[in-house]
Design an enzyme around this catalytic site. Structure first.
Site, PDB file in Angstrom:
ATOM      1  N   ASP A  14      -7.048  -8.268   4.086  1.00  0.00           N
ATOM      2  CA  ASP A  14      -6.231  -9.115   3.198  1.00  0.00           C
ATOM      3  C   ASP A  14      -5.731 -10.377   3.892  1.00  0.00           C
ATOM      4  O   ASP A  14      -5.096 -11.226   3.252  1.00  0.00           O
ATOM      5  CB  ASP A  14      -5.026  -8.321   2.687  1.00  0.00           C
ATOM      6  CG  ASP A  14      -5.433  -7.240   1.705  1.00  0.00           C
ATOM      7  OD1 ASP A  14      -6.494  -7.384   1.059  1.00  0.00           O
ATOM      8  OD2 ASP A  14      -4.703  -6.243   1.579  1.00  0.00           O
ATOM      9  N   LYS A  62     -12.223  -9.202  -4.122  1.00  0.00           N
ATOM     10  CA  LYS A  62     -10.769  -8.992  -4.116  1.00  0.00           C
ATOM     11  C   LYS A  62     -10.186  -9.583  -5.405  1.00  0.00           C
ATOM     12  O   LYS A  62     -10.905  -9.791  -6.359  1.00  0.00           O
ATOM     13  CB  LYS A  62     -10.169  -9.629  -2.864  1.00  0.00           C
ATOM     14  CG  LYS A  62     -10.602  -8.931  -1.579  1.00  0.00           C
ATOM     15  CD  LYS A  62     -10.042  -7.541  -1.527  1.00  0.00           C
ATOM     16  CE  LYS A  62     -10.527  -6.767  -0.332  1.00  0.00           C
ATOM     17  NZ  LYS A  62     -10.103  -5.368  -0.371  1.00  0.00           N
ATOM     18  N   GLN A 120      -9.181   1.979  -0.744  1.00  0.00           N
ATOM     19  CA  GLN A 120      -8.937   2.358  -2.139  1.00  0.00           C
ATOM     20  C   GLN A 120      -9.903   3.451  -2.573  1.00  0.00           C
ATOM     21  O   GLN A 120      -9.513   4.414  -3.238  1.00  0.00           O
ATOM     22  CB  GLN A 120      -9.079   1.140  -3.046  1.00  0.00           C
ATOM     23  CG  GLN A 120      -7.984   0.099  -2.824  1.00  0.00           C
ATOM     24  CD  GLN A 120      -8.192  -1.153  -3.647  1.00  0.00           C
ATOM     25  OE1 GLN A 120      -9.165  -1.268  -4.394  1.00  0.00           O
ATOM     26  NE2 GLN A 120      -7.270  -2.097  -3.514  1.00  0.00           N
ATOM     27  N   SER A 128     -13.583   0.884   2.368  1.00  0.00           N
ATOM     28  CA  SER A 128     -12.539   0.668   1.362  1.00  0.00           C
ATOM     29  C   SER A 128     -11.533   1.812   1.370  1.00  0.00           C
ATOM     30  O   SER A 128     -11.878   2.957   1.074  1.00  0.00           O
ATOM     31  CB  SER A 128     -13.158   0.550  -0.031  1.00  0.00           C
ATOM     32  OG  SER A 128     -12.126   0.621  -1.003  1.00  0.00           O
ATOM     33  N   SER A 137       0.834  -1.212   0.000  1.00  0.00           N
ATOM     34  CA  SER A 137       0.000   0.000   0.000  1.00  0.00           C
ATOM     35  C   SER A 137       0.866   1.258   0.000  1.00  0.00           C
ATOM     36  O   SER A 137       0.608   2.214  -0.741  1.00  0.00           O
ATOM     37  CB  SER A 137      -0.887   0.027   1.248  1.00  0.00           C
ATOM     38  OG  SER A 137      -1.806  -1.034   1.215  1.00  0.00           O
TER      39      SER A 137
HETATM   40  C1  S3P Z   1      -5.586  -1.402  -0.151  1.00  0.00           C
HETATM   41  C2  S3P Z   1      -6.861  -1.463   0.319  1.00  0.00           C
HETATM   42  C3  S3P Z   1      -7.626  -2.724   0.458  1.00  0.00           C
HETATM   43  C4  S3P Z   1      -6.730  -3.941   0.348  1.00  0.00           C
HETATM   44  C5  S3P Z   1      -5.722  -3.815  -0.751  1.00  0.00           C
HETATM   45  C6  S3P Z   1      -4.836  -2.604  -0.525  1.00  0.00           C
HETATM   46  C7  S3P Z   1      -4.928  -0.095  -0.252  1.00  0.00           C
HETATM   47  O1  S3P Z   1      -8.601  -2.790  -0.548  1.00  0.00           O
HETATM   48  O2  S3P Z   1      -7.501  -5.108   0.162  1.00  0.00           O
HETATM   49  O3  S3P Z   1      -4.907  -4.978  -0.826  1.00  0.00           O
HETATM   50  O4  S3P Z   1      -3.687  -0.043  -0.411  1.00  0.00           O
HETATM   51  O5  S3P Z   1      -5.628   0.925  -0.166  1.00  0.00           O
HETATM   52  P1  S3P Z   1     -10.071  -2.098  -0.360  1.00  0.00           P
HETATM   53  O6  S3P Z   1      -9.886  -0.659  -0.239  1.00  0.00           O
HETATM   54  O7  S3P Z   1     -10.837  -2.473  -1.595  1.00  0.00           O
HETATM   55  O8  S3P Z   1     -10.611  -2.738   0.871  1.00  0.00           O
END
Ligand code: S3P
Length: 450
Positions: free
Chosen positions: A327, A354, A176, A174, A29
């Site tokens: 994760d 995922k 992301q 989320s 991340s």
């Molecule tokens: C991440 C957010 C998570 C995670 C991904 C990395 C990130 O996803 O599963 O491996 O770096 O922001 P989601 O935001 O869809 O939960």
């Protein structure tokens, strides 16, 4: 990069004690975000400890395509000369993000408020994942997105010519989505506000502040309210990427289930928005300790020590912990198979979208190895068989999902019979040294040509 090469079938045999020190790679991340924010500064950002997995390398290529000067200086050591907030050039070709959901969603956010058009694609896994969760909020800034049905890639994003700031409540937990909105807000005038009912990983907020943006976070009755002042001048940084707790999960969990093991995993970030797995394992009575606890770069860090834990008991994992270990459910379901009693995962519908449908992938793979699993749309229960109770002997379908492939390799280390995965090639997306690192501890993983 879309579509992996030839499949790499792998087989993991029951092994003797896992012992030694496991230096896992940099955080995925934070590595993605370092590239993106570095590209949005003017001047030179230096990154050490970058994860050189395929996902992050795809993000590095994408930043080059948008006009940044990105150079690898040595192992994990990178230099980015950026183009500034809003300085995105229009790429000449399609941007291929490979397997990386974080990569594509965060990049879409970053470019959505610049007056350019970009087309994105990825591998078969990424092309099946929903992008509407990002294209909906970026359309509020004035961007437009045209993809396949159900908001899937390939997709063309037309950035907003005159972006307006947005106030957005994320409809699902989320990071992301939250991050895509905040990154889009960088090039909008005024204040962009994101509200999340449940806290998700907060690297974007922390790093934006570190790069000099004005970011305010308040915890209110509505949840976490994050306010970003748009059009800052981001300042180049020197970033030391911490090691990835999501990768640490594999040697830690393997040590807990393999008889006689004692493994040290140094320098792991224990940001509370990421550390839910370790808390859960300790509640299950795992022998997992935090040594040398300290603060680095404003984040809690410790060396994790994991020892064989034959006394583990199944628990119900609290729903409000899901985001902090989203994760890690695949590898936790493997540990749960070696605990006594049942382990219940609840409120985990996000696992369905995922890199694969992780509830289905884990349930089918565990069943193929003699473990009983019950599942519903947003829950899963693993019926533990005790420390020496898992038969193994089956093949799991990795479904282009690195964490599914690694989880079943861990299962094979302690099951009575070897465990196969049809394709371990996706492991290179996040943990390219997995096989060597685990072999160094004593694991017996082979590439098998069936
Ligand atoms: C991440 C957010 C998570 C995670 C991904 C990395 C990130 O996803 O599963 O491996 O770096 O922001 P989601 O935001 O869809 O939960």
């Amino acid at each position: 990069m879309s579509g992996h090469g030839d499949p790499i079938p792998m087989i993991s045999h029951k092994c003797g004690p896992l012992t030694g020190v496991a230096h896992v790679p940099g955080d995925k991340s934070i590595s993605h975000r370092s590239m993106l924010l570095g590209a949005m500064t003017v001047g030179e950002t230096r990154i050490t400890g970058l994860l050189e997995g395929e996902d992050v390398l795809a993000t590095a290529s994408a930043m080059r395509a948008f006009g940044a000067d990105v150079e690898r200086l040595g192992d994990g050591d990178w230099r980015i000369y950026g183009f500034g907030v809003g300085g995105f050039a229009e790429p000449e070709d399609v941007i291929d993000c490979g397997n990386a959901g974080t990569g594509v969603r965060l990049i879409m956010g970053c470019m959505a408020t610049s007056p350019i058009t970009a087309t994105f694609t990825g591998d078969a896994s990424l092309r099946s994942r929903p992008m509407g969760r990002v294209t909906d909020p970026i359309s509020l800034f004035g961007a437009a997105a045209y993809g396949r049905s159900k908001g899937r890639l390939p997709m063309t994003v037309v950035g907003a010519r005159n972006p307006v700031p947005v106030r957005y409540t994320t409809p699902m937990a989320s990071a992301q989505v939250k991050s895509a909105v905040l990154l889009a807000g960088l090039n909008a005038p005024g204040e962009t506000v994101v509200i999340e009912a449940e806290a998700t990983r907060d690297h974007t907020e922390r790093m934006l502040a570190g790069f000099g943006a004005e970011v305010d976070v308040q915890v209110t009755g509505e949840g976490r309210v994050i306010t970003l002042v748009g059009q800052p001048e981001l300042k180049p940084q020197t970033i030391a990427v911490p090691r990835d707790p999501s990768s640490a999960a594999f040697p830690v969990c393997a040590a807990l289930i393999v008889e006689g093991s004692d493994v040290l995993v140094p320098n792991i970030g224990l940001n509370p928005t990421r550390a839910g797995l370790f808390e859960t394992l300790r509640e299950m009575r795992a022998d997992l300790t935090y040594e040398n606890e300290r603060e680095e770069g404003g984040e809690p860090v410790a060396d994790l020590r994991a020892r064989f834990s034959p006394e583990m008991k199944g628990i119900r994992v609290p729903e409000d912990r899901a985001a902090s270990m989203i994760d890690e459910y695949p590898v936790l379901s493997v540990v749960a198979a070696f605990a006594e009693g049942k382990t219940e995962f609840v409120g985990v519908h996000e696992l369905r979208v995922k890199e694969s449908d992780r509830i289905d992938a884990m349930a089918r793979g565990l069943e193929a190895n003699g473990v009983c699993v019950d599942e519903g749309e947003d829950w899963m229960t693993v019926h533990g068989m005790g420390p020496d109770g898992v038969p193994g002997g089956g093949t799991a379908d990795a479904r282009l999902d690195h964490r599914i492939a690694m989880s079943f390799m861990v299962l094979g280390m302690a099951a009575r019979m070897p465990v196969r995965v049809d394709d371990g090639s996706p492991i290179a997306t996040s943990f390219p040294i997995f096989e060597n690192l685990m072999a160094g501890l004593g694991a017996r993983i082979e590439r098998s040509n069936r």
